[in-house]
Write an enzyme that holds these catalytic residues in place. Structure first.
Site, PDB file in Angstrom:
ATOM      1  N   LYS A 197       0.845  -1.201   0.000  1.00  0.00           N
ATOM      2  CA  LYS A 197       0.000   0.000   0.000  1.00  0.00           C
ATOM      3  C   LYS A 197       0.882   1.253   0.000  1.00  0.00           C
ATOM      4  O   LYS A 197       2.015   1.214   0.475  1.00  0.00           O
ATOM      5  CB  LYS A 197      -0.882   0.020   1.265  1.00  0.00           C
ATOM      6  CG  LYS A 197      -2.027  -0.965   1.264  1.00  0.00           C
ATOM      7  CD  LYS A 197      -2.866  -0.811   2.522  1.00  0.00           C
ATOM      8  CE  LYS A 197      -4.026  -1.807   2.537  1.00  0.00           C
ATOM      9  NZ  LYS A 197      -5.016  -1.571   1.464  1.00  0.00           N
ATOM     10  N   GLU A 237      -6.332  -9.430   0.452  1.00  0.00           N
ATOM     11  CA  GLU A 237      -6.027 -10.552   1.346  1.00  0.00           C
ATOM     12  C   GLU A 237      -7.210 -10.951   2.222  1.00  0.00           C
ATOM     13  O   GLU A 237      -7.300 -12.097   2.653  1.00  0.00           O
ATOM     14  CB  GLU A 237      -4.824 -10.192   2.235  1.00  0.00           C
ATOM     15  CG  GLU A 237      -5.144  -9.407   3.514  1.00  0.00           C
ATOM     16  CD  GLU A 237      -5.748  -8.026   3.266  1.00  0.00           C
ATOM     17  OE1 GLU A 237      -5.597  -7.511   2.146  1.00  0.00           O
ATOM     18  OE2 GLU A 237      -6.391  -7.476   4.187  1.00  0.00           O
ATOM     19  N   ARG A 260     -10.392 -11.392   1.625  1.00  0.00           N
ATOM     20  CA  ARG A 260     -11.213 -12.460   1.039  1.00  0.00           C
ATOM     21  C   ARG A 260     -10.491 -13.804   1.084  1.00  0.00           C
ATOM     22  O   ARG A 260     -11.119 -14.852   1.131  1.00  0.00           O
ATOM     23  CB  ARG A 260     -11.611 -12.059  -0.382  1.00  0.00           C
ATOM     24  CG  ARG A 260     -10.457 -11.894  -1.317  1.00  0.00           C
ATOM     25  CD  ARG A 260     -10.805 -11.086  -2.573  1.00  0.00           C
ATOM     26  NE  ARG A 260     -10.920  -9.657  -2.309  1.00  0.00           N
ATOM     27  CZ  ARG A 260     -11.250  -8.750  -3.231  1.00  0.00           C
ATOM     28  NH1 ARG A 260     -11.537  -9.140  -4.462  1.00  0.00           N
ATOM     29  NH2 ARG A 260     -11.309  -7.480  -2.919  1.00  0.00           N
TER      30      ARG A 260
HETATM   31  N1  BES Z   1      -8.299  -3.689   4.144  1.00  0.00           N
HETATM   32  C1  BES Z   1      -8.401  -3.277   2.790  1.00  0.00           C
HETATM   33  C2  BES Z   1      -9.694  -2.535   2.490  1.00  0.00           C
HETATM   34  C3  BES Z   1      -9.814  -1.144   3.033  1.00  0.00           C
HETATM   35  C4  BES Z   1      -9.218  -0.087   2.401  1.00  0.00           C
HETATM   36  C5  BES Z   1     -10.587  -0.907   4.148  1.00  0.00           C
HETATM   37  C6  BES Z   1      -9.379   1.192   2.894  1.00  0.00           C
HETATM   38  C7  BES Z   1     -10.754   0.364   4.620  1.00  0.00           C
HETATM   39  C8  BES Z   1     -10.152   1.425   4.002  1.00  0.00           C
HETATM   40  C9  BES Z   1      -8.361  -4.486   1.887  1.00  0.00           C
HETATM   41  O1  BES Z   1      -7.590  -5.547   2.313  1.00  0.00           O
HETATM   42  C10 BES Z   1      -7.804  -4.023   0.583  1.00  0.00           C
HETATM   43  O2  BES Z   1      -6.663  -3.654   0.564  1.00  0.00           O
HETATM   44  N2  BES Z   1      -8.618  -4.058  -0.450  1.00  0.00           N
HETATM   45  C11 BES Z   1      -8.201  -3.627  -1.728  1.00  0.00           C
HETATM   46  C12 BES Z   1      -8.750  -4.588  -2.745  1.00  0.00           C
HETATM   47  C13 BES Z   1      -8.185  -4.398  -4.120  1.00  0.00           C
HETATM   48  C14 BES Z   1      -6.718  -4.779  -4.140  1.00  0.00           C
HETATM   49  C15 BES Z   1      -8.975  -5.258  -5.072  1.00  0.00           C
HETATM   50  C16 BES Z   1      -8.762  -2.222  -1.942  1.00  0.00           C
HETATM   51  O3  BES Z   1      -9.871  -1.950  -1.508  1.00  0.00           O
HETATM   52  O4  BES Z   1      -8.058  -1.416  -2.533  1.00  0.00           O
HETATM   53 ZN    ZN Z   2      -7.313  -5.717   4.313  1.00  0.00          ZN
HETATM   54 MN    MN Z   3      -5.577  -5.349   1.735  1.00  0.00          MN
END
Ligand code: BES
Ligand code: ZN
Ligand code: MN
Length: 496
Positions: free
Chosen positions: A278, A350, A352
């Site tokens: 990230k 991750e 899911r």
């Molecule tokens: N934990 C995150 C989702 C999230 C992001 C929750 C911001 C709250 C605030 C999750 O694991 C994630 O990183 N999801 C990605 C999915 C993508 C790679 C398909 C996302 O939402 O960007």
């Molecule tokens: Zn996450």
């Molecule tokens: Mn994530």
């Protein structure tokens, strides 16, 4: 110290307290309690309305100190907004603002007459329950890892009485149980990931089970999960020295052999994104990525404290998602517990990957009558619904309706997104049964679709709490959502 709640029915002008709370609508319309105080104090409230000091604007608060003719030391006048549009959501809002204002005053006890304010379609048990939960929420302070800076305020609110008859006692008892679950969830989620790692969550679950009757806890470690074939969850966990746990709590409040309800919560104690790292800005918020785990554990605590007559299990996959020489990587193909293979296209998707194995485990182990997961699953859900509504996805209209209704009842609200098969095509892979991401569009839904592949034959619903689990900003705290929604849903399912 926890806030003690009680019910009372003394008259507002004569009640002996450090503070009484009364409501005033816009346009100078006084509630009955405000009118009683006003006449006891020789028209003091009306004069302040006329001077403009009291606007009646929803959530506004005005403190009157030592008004003559009133036994209480202070009166906190709370604006209710326009009377004709007053509704349940406004009732909750004004109670939250009132509780915040009360928290800033040096008072140890108070009596609230806001619980007498009429709310269309709601009874006094409901009003007391919402008010008590709002006050408990406002009274919560996170202090586990530092000394509170604000030492100026010596007196803390310790006891709060709501004006209501004994018919509201049930509502108050429920509030106390749910508030305990909410606090449990908030504290766990607020703790930093160097303390709250998978082993810590497991220890907290075990400690709760030991302190209760009728609750048992089992914890699987990495080796035990490897034996059973948790190939997807273990791939996510591999990059961290904080080893994963699969936590299962069981509560038997129902008949022997009655199928349990099952809750599953995403417990990523820190989500760095892994190899699909990230961006740095805001990454610290990913300590809240175990908000689903905290939420289902909190709901479990609430259900046990309410002594619900049903059987309940709570399954928490707990991992940390980190980049490492041994991390899983984009293009890896994983074999999940269900046997389905998964192509990893992004290691940041991750949640899911741990939920699919946990859902399979919950379904196989417990054959639940309903299976509900909660997860801070997608940023896309925050884009779609913002910070107010939890995203609800289910193919089961009756289960979706139950959960939506529980959200309305507690004002811990959810909004349904479609889980149509049309979206499933976005998860196609040339190298595995399913890909772990579905592309740019409808990201919350394709995440739900991914989970749906692992819940065949289950009465299942998914709650995406990415927008609702915590408040943004440097001082933003975990909200404790969706503890109230889930606790209400279980309460509605329990035999009376
Ligand atoms: N934990 C995150 C989702 C999230 C992001 C929750 C911001 C709250 C605030 C999750 O694991 C994630 O990183 N999801 C990605 C999915 C993508 C790679 C398909 C996302 O939402 O960007
Ligand atoms: Zn996450
Ligand atoms: Mn994530």
């Amino acid at each position: 110290m926890t806030l003690q709640f009680s019910l009372g029915s003394a008259a507002p002008a004569t009640v002996d307290s450090a503070c009484v709370l009364v409501g005033v609508y816009e346009q100078g319309v006084l509630t009955s309690a405000a009118a009683q105080l006003d006449s006891a104090a020789g028209g003091m409230i009306k004069r302040q309305v006329e001077s403009g000091d009291i606007s009646g604007k929803a959530g506004s608060t005005t403190v009157l100190f030592a008004p003559a003719g009133v036994a209480a030391q202070r009166v906190l006048v709370v604006g209710l907004g326009a009377q004709k549009s007053f509704d349940a959501a406004r009732y909750q809002k004004v109670n939250i603002e009132a509780a915040r204002a009360l928290g800033r005053l040096p008072v140890a006890n108070a009596v609230s007459y806001l619980s007498e304010v009429e709310v269309p379609g709601r009874d006094s048990a409901w009003r007391v329950r919402i008010a008590a939960l709002a006050c408990d929420h406002a009274a919560y302070r996170y202090t586990a890892t530092f000394k509170p800076r604000d030492k100026s305020k010596q007196t803390e609110l310790a006891a709060l009485t709501f004006a209501a008859g004994t018919d509201a006692q049930g509502g108050l008892d429920q509030a106390v149980a749910i508030a305990e679950g909410v606090r449990f969830a908030r504290e766990l989620a607020n703790l930093p990931p160097n303390i709250c790692n998978p082993a810590y969550i497991a220890a907290q679950a075990q400690a709760f089970a030991e302190a209760q009757g009728k609750v048992s806890c089992s914890v699987l470690d990495e080796a035990a999960m490897a034996k059973l074939g948790f190939g997807s969850l273990l791939a996510v966990a591999r990059g961290s020295v904080n080893k994963p746990r699969l936590i299962a709590l069981e509560y038997k409040g129902g008949h022997d052999g009655a199928k349990p309800y099952a809750l599953v919560g995403k417990g990523v104690t820190f989500d760095s994104g892994g190899i699909s790292l990230k961006p740095g800005a805001g990454m610290e918020e990913m300590k809240f990525d175990m908000g689903g785990a905290a939420g289902v554990l909190g709901a479990f605590v609430a259900a046990v404290k309410m002594g619900l007559k049903l059987n309940l299990v709570c399954v928490v996959p707990a991992v940390e998602n980190m980049p490492d020489g041994d991390s899983y990587r984009p293009s890896d193909v994983l074999t999940s517990l269900s046997g389905l293979t998964i192509e990893v296209l992004n290691t940041d998707a991750e949640g899911r990957l741990i939920l699919c194995d946990a859902l399979t485990y919950a379904a196989q182990t417990y054959q639940p009558q309903a299976l509900v997961d909660a997860a801070t699953l997608t940023g896309a859900c925050v884009i779609a619904l913002g910070k107010h509504a939890t995203g609800l996805m289910s193919k089961h209209d009756d289960l979706a309706a139950e959960l939506l209704a529980a959200g309305e009842e507690t004002l811990d609200r959810a909004w349904r997104l479609p889980l149509w098969d049309d979206y499933q095509a976005q998860l196609e892979s040339g190298f595995a049964d399913v890909a772990n991401i579905g592309g740019k569009s409808a990201g919350a839904i394709t995440a739900g679709c991914f989970l749906s592949r692992f819940t065949d034959g289950q009465r299942w619903a998914h709650l995406d709490i990415a927008g609702t689990a915590w408040e943004e900003g440097r001082k933003g705290l975990a909200t404790g959502r969706p503890v109230a929604l889930l606790a209400q849903w279980l309460l509605d399912r329990s035999e009376q």
